[in-house]
Scaffold this motif. Sequence first.
Motif, PDB file in Angstrom:
ATOM      1  N   ASP A  47       0.622  -1.201  -0.144  1.00 53.19           N
ATOM      2  CA  ASP A  47      -0.300   0.178  -0.023  1.00 53.19           C
ATOM      3  C   ASP A  47       0.873   1.054  -0.055  1.00 53.19           C
ATOM      4  OD1 ASP A  47       0.760   0.407   3.013  1.00 53.19           O
ATOM      5  OD2 ASP A  47      -0.881  -0.618   3.485  1.00 53.19           O
ATOM      6  N   GLU A  48       0.189   2.550   0.021  1.00 60.14           N
ATOM      7  CA  GLU A  48       0.631   3.555  -0.342  1.00 60.14           C
ATOM      8  C   GLU A  48       1.774   3.619   1.150  1.00 60.14           C
ATOM      9  OE1 GLU A  48       1.379   7.129  -2.858  1.00 60.14           O
ATOM     10  OE2 GLU A  48       1.059   5.421  -3.316  1.00 60.14           O
ATOM     11  N   PHE A  51       5.051   1.213   0.700  1.00 66.10           N
ATOM     12  CA  PHE A  51       6.047   1.819  -0.373  1.00 66.10           C
ATOM     13  C   PHE A  51       6.674   2.955   0.434  1.00 66.10           C
ATOM     14  CE2 PHE A  51       5.735   2.236  -5.477  1.00 66.10           C
ATOM     15  CZ  PHE A  51       6.691   2.548  -5.828  1.00 66.10           C
ATOM     16  N   GLU A  52       6.049   3.871   0.253  1.00 71.45           N
ATOM     17  CA  GLU A  52       7.137   4.584   1.127  1.00 71.45           C
ATOM     18  C   GLU A  52       7.924   5.345   1.891  1.00 71.45           C
ATOM     19  OE1 GLU A  52       5.627   9.566   2.565  1.00 71.45           O
ATOM     20  OE2 GLU A  52       4.253   8.325   1.284  1.00 71.45           O
ATOM     21  N   ASN A  74       5.277   6.176  -9.960  1.00 69.73           N
ATOM     22  CA  ASN A  74       4.823   7.033  -8.271  1.00 69.73           C
ATOM     23  C   ASN A  74       4.997   8.289  -8.346  1.00 69.73           C
ATOM     24  OD1 ASN A  74       3.099   7.848  -6.188  1.00 69.73           O
ATOM     25  ND2 ASN A  74       2.891   6.008  -5.488  1.00 69.73           N
ATOM     26  N   GLU A  76       4.210  11.234  -7.464  1.00 66.78           N
ATOM     27  CA  GLU A  76       4.283  11.821  -6.204  1.00 66.78           C
ATOM     28  C   GLU A  76       4.717  11.667  -5.362  1.00 66.78           C
ATOM     29  OE1 GLU A  76       0.975  11.027  -7.998  1.00 66.78           O
ATOM     30  OE2 GLU A  76       0.472  12.580  -9.127  1.00 66.78           O
ATOM     31  N   LEU A  77       5.091  10.295  -5.062  1.00 65.36           N
ATOM     32  CA  LEU A  77       5.554   8.912  -4.199  1.00 65.36           C
ATOM     33  C   LEU A  77       7.120   9.872  -4.319  1.00 65.36           C
ATOM     34  CD1 LEU A  77       5.375   5.718  -2.554  1.00 65.36           C
ATOM     35  CD2 LEU A  77       7.421   6.520  -3.059  1.00 65.36           C
ATOM     36  N   ARG A  80       7.241  13.306  -2.414  1.00 67.06           N
ATOM     37  CA  ARG A  80       7.721  13.417  -0.896  1.00 67.06           C
ATOM     38  C   ARG A  80       8.452  12.414  -0.560  1.00 67.06           C
ATOM     39  NH1 ARG A  80       1.984  11.413  -1.605  1.00 67.06           N
ATOM     40  NH2 ARG A  80       2.902   8.869  -0.743  1.00 67.06           N
TER      41      ARG A  80
END
Length: 212
Positions: A47-48, A51-52, A74, A76-77, A80
Amino acid sequence: MKFDRDCLRLYAVTDRSWLRGETLYTQVEKALRGGATMVQLREKELDEAGFEKEAVEILQLCHRFGVPFIVNDNVELAQRVGADGVHIGQDDMQMQQARKILGPDKVIGVTAKTVEQAVRAQEQGADYLGSGAVFGSTTKQDAKPMEHALLQEICESVHIPVVAIGGITAENVLRLKGRGMAGVAVVSGIFACEDIEKETGKLRKLADSLMI
């Protein structure tokens, strides 16, 4: 983190399919010890939040080895976590939008399976191209093998570097000699191996000899 053509020499692309009780972090560390020159975190299972967290940890690991860290798809990730860049496919976010989000200093790679796609990606400001699947693919069942003459044509149609991808292993990589790419991107040829560090080292020597 500085990016140039040499960063694409042996581009390790992760896959969780072969963890065998290890962590992805440990496997990436072995690939870096073996001589991987760039790492792409490709993550379809987490999940996000997971992953982050993984991205932050592997980014730090890559920088410890002085190697650029790229996030797959991704954008955006990638922004971030402060990744060095992102790789986008033809069906993902548009190149210009990705550049707007990431800014001028981040690396953006684009998948290009035709000369037209390659030229368009270059015109839109891509830093490198990924082309294949040069030997089919064990990770994408619908990936059709790319004629090596087309790979060469793509390389000759642009001035930005091109990395070959798709089913590349130590056993077949030398068949790409003379096609003009800057390096090879390897998934199962690294991460499916029992001794990741040793196999990466072997691939690195072969990839270096490709460029002579």
